[in-house]
Design a protein around this motif. Structure first.
Motif, PDB file in Angstrom:
ATOM      1  N   ASP A 111       0.834  -1.218   0.000  1.00  0.00           N
ATOM      2  CA  ASP A 111       0.000   0.000   0.000  1.00  0.00           C
ATOM      3  C   ASP A 111       0.861   1.258   0.000  1.00  0.00           C
ATOM      4  N   SER A 112       1.924   1.206   0.800  1.00  0.00           N
ATOM      5  CA  SER A 112       2.756   2.408   0.887  1.00  0.00           C
ATOM      6  C   SER A 112       3.491   2.647  -0.441  1.00  0.00           C
ATOM      7  N   GLN A 113       3.887   1.565  -1.125  1.00  0.00           N
ATOM      8  CA  GLN A 113       4.538   1.729  -2.443  1.00  0.00           C
ATOM      9  C   GLN A 113       3.530   2.241  -3.482  1.00  0.00           C
ATOM     10  N   ILE A 114       2.287   1.743  -3.390  1.00  0.00           N
ATOM     11  CA  ILE A 114       1.231   2.216  -4.307  1.00  0.00           C
ATOM     12  C   ILE A 114       1.013   3.719  -4.078  1.00  0.00           C
ATOM     13  N   GLN A 115       0.990   4.095  -2.797  1.00  0.00           N
ATOM     14  CA  GLN A 115       0.820   5.508  -2.428  1.00  0.00           C
ATOM     15  C   GLN A 115       1.960   6.344  -3.019  1.00  0.00           C
ATOM     16  N   LYS A 116       3.147   5.793  -2.918  1.00  0.00           N
ATOM     17  CA  LYS A 116       4.351   6.506  -3.391  1.00  0.00           C
ATOM     18  C   LYS A 116       4.273   6.751  -4.901  1.00  0.00           C
ATOM     19  N   VAL A 117       3.959   5.689  -5.666  1.00  0.00           N
ATOM     20  CA  VAL A 117       3.924   5.860  -7.130  1.00  0.00           C
ATOM     21  C   VAL A 117       2.710   6.695  -7.558  1.00  0.00           C
ATOM     22  N   SER A 118       1.693   6.740  -6.690  1.00  0.00           N
ATOM     23  CA  SER A 118       0.482   7.485  -7.041  1.00  0.00           C
ATOM     24  C   SER A 118       0.656   9.000  -6.896  1.00  0.00           C
ATOM     25  N   ASN A 119       1.830   9.425  -6.462  1.00  0.00           N
ATOM     26  CA  ASN A 119       2.098  10.874  -6.411  1.00  0.00           C
ATOM     27  C   ASN A 119       2.055  11.474  -7.809  1.00  0.00           C
ATOM     28  N   ASN A 120       2.365  10.653  -8.795  1.00  0.00           N
ATOM     29  CA  ASN A 120       2.250  11.092 -10.191  1.00  0.00           C
ATOM     30  C   ASN A 120       0.776  10.969 -10.603  1.00  0.00           C
TER      31      ASN A 120
ATOM     32  N   GLU B 108      -0.862  10.879 -13.398  1.00  0.00           N
ATOM     33  CA  GLU B 108      -1.172   9.925 -14.478  1.00  0.00           C
ATOM     34  C   GLU B 108      -1.150   8.491 -13.941  1.00  0.00           C
ATOM     35  N   VAL B 109      -0.136   8.213 -13.115  1.00  0.00           N
ATOM     36  CA  VAL B 109      -0.034   6.865 -12.526  1.00  0.00           C
ATOM     37  C   VAL B 109      -1.216   6.636 -11.590  1.00  0.00           C
ATOM     38  N   LYS B 110      -1.584   7.668 -10.840  1.00  0.00           N
ATOM     39  CA  LYS B 110      -2.722   7.532  -9.901  1.00  0.00           C
ATOM     40  C   LYS B 110      -3.994   7.125 -10.656  1.00  0.00           C
ATOM     41  N   LYS B 111      -4.202   7.762 -11.836  1.00  0.00           N
ATOM     42  CA  LYS B 111      -5.383   7.423 -12.634  1.00  0.00           C
ATOM     43  C   LYS B 111      -5.353   5.945 -13.035  1.00  0.00           C
ATOM     44  N   ALA B 112      -4.151   5.497 -13.465  1.00  0.00           N
ATOM     45  CA  ALA B 112      -4.021   4.092 -13.888  1.00  0.00           C
ATOM     46  C   ALA B 112      -4.244   3.148 -12.710  1.00  0.00           C
TER      47      ALA B 112
ATOM     48  N   GLN C  66     -11.309   4.773 -19.991  1.00  0.00           N
ATOM     49  CA  GLN C  66     -11.067   4.852 -21.436  1.00  0.00           C
ATOM     50  C   GLN C  66      -9.840   5.670 -21.844  1.00  0.00           C
ATOM     51  N   ASN C  67      -9.667   6.831 -21.224  1.00  0.00           N
ATOM     52  CA  ASN C  67      -8.568   7.696 -21.631  1.00  0.00           C
ATOM     53  C   ASN C  67      -7.323   7.532 -20.764  1.00  0.00           C
ATOM     54  N   LEU C  68      -7.292   6.463 -20.001  1.00  0.00           N
ATOM     55  CA  LEU C  68      -6.156   6.283 -19.092  1.00  0.00           C
ATOM     56  C   LEU C  68      -5.136   5.323 -19.692  1.00  0.00           C
ATOM     57  N   PRO C  69      -3.903   5.349 -19.172  1.00  0.00           N
ATOM     58  CA  PRO C  69      -2.900   4.417 -19.679  1.00  0.00           C
ATOM     59  C   PRO C  69      -3.389   2.975 -19.523  1.00  0.00           C
ATOM     60  N   ALA C  70      -3.059   2.129 -20.484  1.00  0.00           N
ATOM     61  CA  ALA C  70      -3.536   0.742 -20.456  1.00  0.00           C
ATOM     62  C   ALA C  70      -3.008   0.027 -19.231  1.00  0.00           C
ATOM     63  N   VAL C  71      -3.904  -0.682 -18.545  1.00  0.00           N
ATOM     64  CA  VAL C  71      -3.479  -1.473 -17.391  1.00  0.00           C
ATOM     65  C   VAL C  71      -3.854  -2.917 -17.670  1.00  0.00           C
ATOM     66  N   ALA C  72      -2.861  -3.735 -17.837  1.00  0.00           N
ATOM     67  CA  ALA C  72      -3.155  -5.135 -18.139  1.00  0.00           C
ATOM     68  C   ALA C  72      -2.615  -6.012 -17.021  1.00  0.00           C
ATOM     69  N   LYS C  73      -3.019  -7.290 -17.042  1.00  0.00           N
ATOM     70  CA  LYS C  73      -2.561  -8.211 -16.011  1.00  0.00           C
ATOM     71  C   LYS C  73      -1.071  -8.504 -16.190  1.00  0.00           C
ATOM     72  N   PRO C  74      -0.287  -8.359 -15.107  1.00  0.00           N
ATOM     73  CA  PRO C  74       1.130  -8.627 -15.259  1.00  0.00           C
ATOM     74  C   PRO C  74       1.408 -10.132 -15.228  1.00  0.00           C
ATOM     75  N   LYS C  75       1.479 -10.733 -16.384  1.00  0.00           N
ATOM     76  CA  LYS C  75       1.728 -12.165 -16.428  1.00  0.00           C
ATOM     77  C   LYS C  75       3.051 -12.428 -17.127  1.00  0.00           C
ATOM     78  N   TRP C  76       3.463 -13.679 -17.093  1.00  0.00           N
ATOM     79  CA  TRP C  76       4.721 -14.071 -17.702  1.00  0.00           C
ATOM     80  C   TRP C  76       4.826 -13.593 -19.140  1.00  0.00           C
ATOM     81  N   TRP C  77       3.745 -13.766 -19.940  1.00  0.00           N
ATOM     82  CA  TRP C  77       3.815 -13.443 -21.358  1.00  0.00           C
ATOM     83  C   TRP C  77       4.060 -11.962 -21.606  1.00  0.00           C
ATOM     84  N   GLN C  78       3.680 -11.128 -20.608  1.00  0.00           N
ATOM     85  CA  GLN C  78       3.946  -9.697 -20.796  1.00  0.00           C
ATOM     86  C   GLN C  78       5.436  -9.415 -20.741  1.00  0.00           C
TER      87      GLN C  78
END
Lengths: 378, 41
Positions: A101-110, A112-116, A291-303
């Motif tokens: 949670d704290s790392q999510i909070q940290k990256v969400s300072n941006n 655009e990232v917060k929207k994603a 719709q207008n946010l950066p694509a968020v996909a499942k982080p899997k091996w194939w990615q």
């Protein structure tokens, strides 16, 4: 290190961290499953010893009664030890959750990232609530069956006993040596088969009653409920089916409410998830927001594999500026490409990708041969 | 054994936001399962 290799190193670092975190999560999951299994077996033993105790009381056999009580007390102590181990795992999990949670909070300072992040969380929460609401609807059907048909509780206990018995038998089997204990293993296999027949027979009775009552009960929800942890009546040592059902329903509802709070915070207004139409509306709303946010996909091996493939393609086709002497530059590029390829072999992402490609190729080679073989047999 | 389950300081920095969200939800599921086990025991 050139730019190509720096890029690959970044992908590899992320890949390694992702694998490491997944491994930790899987170890936590395995530990929880093991403790759950052991607690369920101990609980089931208590119900058996309680029956032994009741029989001893009926016969007036004081010694047998005391022996049964000692066994019950032993299992109760065992459960306390297992619960303490589980509490330790719980505290690690809470600690890990806080760090995430704290790392999510940290990256969400941006912003655009917060929207994603909000979009990813919204999608997860909506799907999870839909699943939990569906599960609660099914658990309520089981509850209704118990209330309206006195025999159903007995069938559920029958299923639970058979299910725990299968767990116990599989545990016993795993401790045996196939070379030395073949006869014992054969007996256990037979017992597992018998317990499975008992399980299926009880399940069929419940499903038939549900069908007669026009309840759309799905087998998988009944199986999941039986597989879960059941409450034991302290006094009688019997399974408390109603309390087990209520605890599960309440726990699911608590998660739904928490998820609604998360959704409300993200959307800036009160949201209450409901099954069917209301929930479908919400899913549409969340999708529109994303719709207008950066694509968020499942982080899997194939990615990771795809990112490595892209890196490899870019490496093979560098853009050659016209100002350079074409022949000399191409020579340098080829040398870099070859060096990059050699250097890339040390990275885990490359090793795993190569291994997977080899397995795929091997499968593809084997497949037509097998089909040919089948054709010849026909 | 418990030591190897703990997420270390700064370990998560290499992960992308969507990977963090994925992990968050997986841990949440586990936490809920433990709560149910403890409630029934």
């Amino acid at each position: 290190m050139n730019k190509n290799m720096e890029e690959l190193e970044a992908i590899d670092k992320e890949y390694k961290t992702y694998l490491l975190e997944k491994q930790k999560l899987e170890k936590c999951r395995k530990a929880v499953t093991q403790y759950d299994r052991k607690i369920q077996i101990a609980n089931n033993n208590i119900t058996i010893y309680q029956m032994e105790k009741n029989n001893a009381i009926l016969k007036g056999d004081k010694a047998a009664e005391k022996a049964a009580q000692n066994k019950i007390d032993g299992e109760k102590k065992n459960i306390e030890i297992l619960k303490n181990s589980l509490l330790k795992i719980q505290s690690i999990i809470v600690n890990n959750q806080n760090k995430i949670d704290s790392q999510i909070q940290k990256v969400s300072n941006n912003p655009e990232v917060k929207k994603a992040v909000d979009a990813a969380i919204s999608k997860k929460v909506v799907r999870k609530n839909q699943r939990l609401l569906q599960e609660n609807a099914q658990l309520n059907m089981i509850k209704k069956l118990i209330e309206t048909h006195s025999g159903v509780k007995k069938q559920i206990v029958g299923m639970k006993n058979a299910e725990v018995n299968i767990k116990k038998l599989n545990d016993d089997k795993s401790k045996l040596d196939p070379a030395k204990d073949a006869a014992q293993i054969a007996q256990i296999d037979k017992d597992i088969k018998d317990a499975q027949i008992k399980y299926d027979k009880n399940k069929k009775i419940i499903m038939d009653i549900a069908n007669k009552d026009n309840l759309q009960l799905e087998e998988k929800y009944l199986d999941e409920f039986i597989e879960g942890n059941f409450k034991i009546n302290k006094g009688t040592g019997e399974y408390n089916i109603e309390a087990s059902l209520n605890n599960k329903i309440k726990g699911n509802q608590k998660s739904i409410d928490n998820n609604d709070k998360i959704l409300s915070n993200i959307n800036g207004r009160d949201i209450k998830t409901k099954l069917q139409d209301d929930n479908q509306t919400m899913e549409v709303e969340v999708n529109e927001r994303s719709q207008n946010l950066p694509a968020v996909a499942k982080p899997k091996w194939w990615q990771f594999a795809k990112r490595f493939k892209n890196w490899r393609e870019n490496r093979k086709n560098p853009k050659i500026p016209d100002v350079y002497n074409k022949t000399g530059y191409e020579k340098d590029i080829t040398a870099n490409v070859n060096n990059d390829f050699k250097n890339s072999l040390k990275y885990d992402i490359v090793k795993d990708y190569t291994k997977q490609r080899e397995e795929e190729l091997y499968k593809n080679i084997k497949k037509p041969a097998k089909e040919q073989d089948d054709g010849e047999r026909k | 054994m418990e030591e190897e389950l703990v997420i270390k300081e700064n370990e998560l920095e290499a992960l992308k936001p969507e990977e963090l969200v994925e992990l968050k939800f997986e841990y949440q599921e586990l936490a809920e399962k433990i709560e149910n086990i403890l409630q029934n025991s």
